[in-house]
Design an enzyme around this catalytic site. Structure first.
Site, PDB file in Angstrom:
ATOM      1  N   ARG A 169       0.884  -1.168   0.000  1.00 38.93           N
ATOM      2  CA  ARG A 169       0.000   0.000   0.000  1.00 38.93           C
ATOM      3  C   ARG A 169       0.918   1.213   0.000  1.00 38.93           C
ATOM      4  NH1 ARG A 169      -1.167   4.644   3.596  1.00 38.93           N
ATOM      5  NH2 ARG A 169      -3.365   5.145   3.323  1.00 38.93           N
ATOM      6  N   LEU A 170       0.759   2.103  -0.964  1.00 41.65           N
ATOM      7  CA  LEU A 170       1.636   3.248  -1.149  1.00 41.65           C
ATOM      8  C   LEU A 170       0.988   4.474  -0.526  1.00 41.65           C
ATOM      9  CD1 LEU A 170       2.520   2.616  -4.913  1.00 41.65           C
ATOM     10  CD2 LEU A 170       3.693   1.725  -2.878  1.00 41.65           C
ATOM     11  N   ASP A 171       1.607   5.015   0.511  1.00 39.73           N
ATOM     12  CA  ASP A 171       1.032   6.127   1.247  1.00 39.73           C
ATOM     13  C   ASP A 171       1.060   7.412   0.421  1.00 39.73           C
ATOM     14  OD1 ASP A 171       0.156   7.339   3.883  1.00 39.73           O
ATOM     15  OD2 ASP A 171       1.991   8.472   3.541  1.00 39.73           O
TER      16      ASP A 171
ATOM     17  N   GLU B 291      -2.790   5.052  -2.038  1.00 34.33           N
ATOM     18  CA  GLU B 291      -3.629   6.044  -1.380  1.00 34.33           C
ATOM     19  C   GLU B 291      -3.439   7.332  -2.176  1.00 34.33           C
ATOM     20  OE1 GLU B 291      -4.230   8.571   2.746  1.00 34.33           O
ATOM     21  OE2 GLU B 291      -2.246   7.863   2.146  1.00 34.33           O
TER      22      GLU B 291
ATOM     23  N   ASP C 283     -11.722   7.160  -1.092  1.00 36.82           N
ATOM     24  CA  ASP C 283     -12.260   7.951   0.003  1.00 36.82           C
ATOM     25  C   ASP C 283     -13.658   8.475  -0.297  1.00 36.82           C
ATOM     26  OD1 ASP C 283     -10.230   7.600   1.801  1.00 36.82           O
ATOM     27  OD2 ASP C 283      -9.334   9.574   1.542  1.00 36.82           O
ATOM     28  N   ASP C 284     -13.997   8.638  -1.580  1.00 37.46           N
ATOM     29  CA  ASP C 284     -15.335   9.131  -1.904  1.00 37.46           C
ATOM     30  C   ASP C 284     -16.410   8.176  -1.387  1.00 37.46           C
ATOM     31  OD1 ASP C 284     -14.141  11.260  -3.124  1.00 37.46           O
ATOM     32  OD2 ASP C 284     -15.036  10.947  -5.091  1.00 37.46           O
TER      33      ASP C 284
ATOM     34  N   HIS D  84     -16.097   6.192   1.162  1.00 37.92           N
ATOM     35  CA  HIS D  84     -16.113   6.354   2.613  1.00 37.92           C
ATOM     36  C   HIS D  84     -16.909   7.592   3.013  1.00 37.92           C
ATOM     37  CE1 HIS D  84     -14.677   8.336   6.291  1.00 37.92           C
ATOM     38  NE2 HIS D  84     -14.682   7.113   6.791  1.00 37.92           N
ATOM     39  N   HIS D  85     -16.636   8.717   2.365  1.00 37.94           N
ATOM     40  CA  HIS D  85     -17.273   9.973   2.755  1.00 37.94           C
ATOM     41  C   HIS D  85     -18.790   9.904   2.552  1.00 37.94           C
ATOM     42  CE1 HIS D  85     -13.264  11.164   3.169  1.00 37.94           C
ATOM     43  NE2 HIS D  85     -13.118  11.982   2.136  1.00 37.94           N
TER      44      HIS D  85
ATOM     45  N   HIS E 121      -7.474   3.781   9.441  1.00 37.11           N
ATOM     46  CA  HIS E 121      -6.668   4.431  10.476  1.00 37.11           C
ATOM     47  C   HIS E 121      -6.735   5.947  10.345  1.00 37.11           C
ATOM     48  CE1 HIS E 121      -3.617   4.802   7.251  1.00 37.11           C
ATOM     49  NE2 HIS E 121      -3.145   5.789   7.980  1.00 37.11           N
TER      50      HIS E 121
ATOM     51  N   ILE F 217     -10.414   7.485  11.250  1.00 34.72           N
ATOM     52  CA  ILE F 217     -10.672   7.472  12.688  1.00 34.72           C
ATOM     53  C   ILE F 217      -9.616   8.305  13.407  1.00 34.72           C
ATOM     54  CG2 ILE F 217     -10.972   6.044  14.742  1.00 34.72           C
ATOM     55  CD1 ILE F 217     -11.483   3.670  12.848  1.00 34.72           C
TER      56      ILE F 217
END
Length: 592
Positions: A247-249, A286, A311-312, A314-315, A383, A386
């Site tokens: 997973r690439l931050d 990410e 993230d869309d 999630h939001h 992570h 939250i």
């Protein structure tokens, strides 16, 4: 053994022994005639021998490519002979399509906070239906406990977790249970304490800036070796530790004006390594860009990454569940079920639309006919989502078990690759707060002040007196999972619901079908019900707190042949008129 280091600005370099060899004389290193800026020396050494490099007679510095820093950042490196490890389980690999990821932090998954203690809990994940464990970063960082994003040695493993052999034992145990392992790696910056790279060469550049300061040098003079450094680190994790993916931050912070882009070069190298190893490997980005090029094939001008966080989704889900509308939630909160419908059928919500949070248009359309839906990760909690809240409160802190069950239903029945955050499967009540263990008092105070400024800027921050101190050991301790919770209600029921949904996902092909033509949505924003159709399946949730929803299942004649495959809190069937009467805060999965 051959010792090598890139130090293009040094006039002389010596190999300095440490540990039980500290009394031995240093070994002068010679310039490598074949590689500009490189130094090399042959010297007898065994696994575990400690060493450092001295540049122009300066202080000893750890090897930038050290696989082990037994004394932590800034201390000497230790030789690691990877071939010494005795792997027990042959592993053919496990690909991304059909996967279910589980984000896990080694330091808080168990009270012990070690690889071995976490490995002892892996059976729980295999029984749950997880396919891949996604580890948060494990590179060395100051102190004992931290999130891991302040790592300073991209080739090494945090010693308090168990070092390189501890990670290998964890991966081997996971593979023995059929679980793949993904590792979160940070290429966009290094931590502020104990970072030796600037002394060795131009690893950073002022050409670009990031939230963490000067950018990693991917395109300025000297960037050939810097790119090779991070490429080599990524391949080492996959090869030497038998990981299945990375997973690439925050790849949007990888500033690179060269061609090919660093990410395209990385994906090409990983694909080539997968071919040599004969097992699937993948990269998950990410990205804050909502850019289809992130996962588009390199041949089509894309970067060729295999998936990206969404993230869309999630939001949209978060606003539908909580009603929150501050910050980046504002655009989604205007009509959260409509936003959720758009992401489920189109991938991105912001696909060129105006973002009030950014004050501009954002993103570009994603064609799910070209980009399979499994290339997007869907989640209700991570992570970040939250931990970047002032109190680190999970959804369970404010939602009923019924709404948590609805969230799980939408995540695990979505066309995307689902991901859970550790403890989410039983509605864990332990918070996930930001914690650090910086040994430098000035840096520790700077971190405290930085978090206070971040929290003050968000409307959900609450009372400043309640904000946790990231440097207080109690902050980390509060975040450790409570493994007694799954034996108590409502946690037991939530865990059983997650198991049921994951079993359906693995058993029913329509739930992993990426074809967008087989996914449709219907909803009533005011009544707060949502219907997701996955081929012949119907997935319905009622988010209303006190109203039974009347959900029409369609007039195509299919409703009459449906049966309840799963239901929270119990199974429901449609009436003779094809309408499903769904109680408040409940969910059902129907199929022929």
């Amino acid at each position: 053994m051959l010792f090598e280091v890139w130090a293009p600005q040094a006039g002389r370099v010596a190999l300095q022994w440490a540990g039980n060899r500290a009394g031995e004389p240093p070994v002068p290193m010679e310039r490598d005639a074949a590689r500009a800026g490189w130094w090399r020396a042959e010297a007898p050494a065994r696994d575990g021998d400690r060493y450092a490099f001295r540049l122009d007679g300066g202080p000893p510095l750890p090897d930038p490519r050290a696989a082990r820093l037994p004394e932590g950042p800034g201390g000497p490196a230790a030789v690691v002979v990877h071939d010494r490890f005795g792997w027990r389980h042959p592993w053919p690999g496990r690909p991304l399509p059909g996967a279910v990821l589980y984000e896990l932090h080694i330091g808080t998954y168990t009270p012990e906070g070690t690889f071995d203690a976490a490995a002892a809990r892996l059976r729980h994940l295999a029984d749950l239906g997880i396919t891949h464990v996604s580890l948060m970063p494990v590179c060395p960082f100051p102190g004992t406990h931290g999130w891991g994003y302040d790592g300073v040695a991209p080739w090494a493993v945090h010693e308090p977790y168990g070092g390189p052999d501890g990670l290998k034992r964890f991966v081997d145990a996971a593979h023995g249970l059929g679980l793949g392992v993904v590792l979160d790696v940070v290429h966009n910056h290094l931590g502020p304490s104990g970072n030796p790279l600037p002394a060795f060469g131009p690893y950073f550049t002022d050409t670009h800036q990031t939230p963490w300061g000067a950018a990693v040098n991917l395109d300025a003079p000297g960037s050939d070796e810097v790119r090779a450094y991070f490429l080599g680190s990524a391949l080492s994790w996959l090869r030497d530790y038998r990981l299945d993916g990375l997973r690439l931050d925050a790849v949007h912070a990888l500033h690179d004006d060269r061609s090919p882009h660093f990410l395209a070069a990385l994906s090409a190298a990983v694909d080539a390594l997968a071919g040599r190893l004969g097992r699937p490997l993948f990269l998950v980005a990410e990205s804050d860009l909502n850019d289809p090029r992130t996962t588009a094939p390199r041949a089509d001008g894309g970067q060729g990454l295999h998936a990206q966080w969404n993230d869309d989704f999630h939001h949209a889900l978060h606003t539908a569940l909580t009603g929150e509308s501050q910050g980046y939630y504002a655009d989604f909160a205007r009509a959260p079920l409509a936003a959720l419908a758009k992401t489920l059928t189109g991938g991105f919500f912001h696909d060129g639309t105006h973002s009030a949070f950014r004050g501009r248009r954002h993103g570009a359309p994603l064609d799910l006919r070209v980009t399979p839906a499994y290339r997007l990760l869907a989640y209700a909690q991570t992570h970040d989502q939250i931990g970047n809240r002032a109190l680190g409160d999970r959804l369970a802190a404010g939602l009923s078990p019924g709404l948590l069950a609805c969230a799980a239903t939408l995540v695990l029945c979505a066309p995307f690759t689902p991901m859970l955050f550790m403890g989410e499967e039983w509605g864990a009540t332990t918070p996930w707060q930001y914690f650090t263990d910086h040994q430098d008092p000035e840096l520790a105070e700077a971190v405290r002040e930085g978090r206070r400024r971040e929290f003050t800027a968000h409307e959900w921050a609450g009372d400043a007196a309640d904000w946790p101190d990231p440097q207080d050991p109690a902050t980390r301790d509060r975040c450790v999972l409570d493994w007694t919770e799954p034996a108590r209600e409502p946690h037991t029921a939530l865990l059983a619901w997650h198991r049921t949904l994951l079993a359906l996902r693995h058993e029913l092909p329509p739930l992993t079908d990426p074809d967008p033509r087989h996914t449709a949505v219907h909803y009533d924003e005011a009544a707060r019900w949502f219907l997701l159709r996955r081929g012949p399946l119907r997935v319905a949730v009622n988010l209303a707190p006190d109203t039974t929803a009347a959900v029409p299942l369609g007039d195509d004649g299919g409703a009459a042949g449906l049966q309840a495959l799963a239901g929270w809190p119990g199974a429901r069937l449609p009436d003779a008129d094809g309408v499903l009467r769904l109680p408040p805060e409940s969910a059902v999965v129907l199929g022929p």
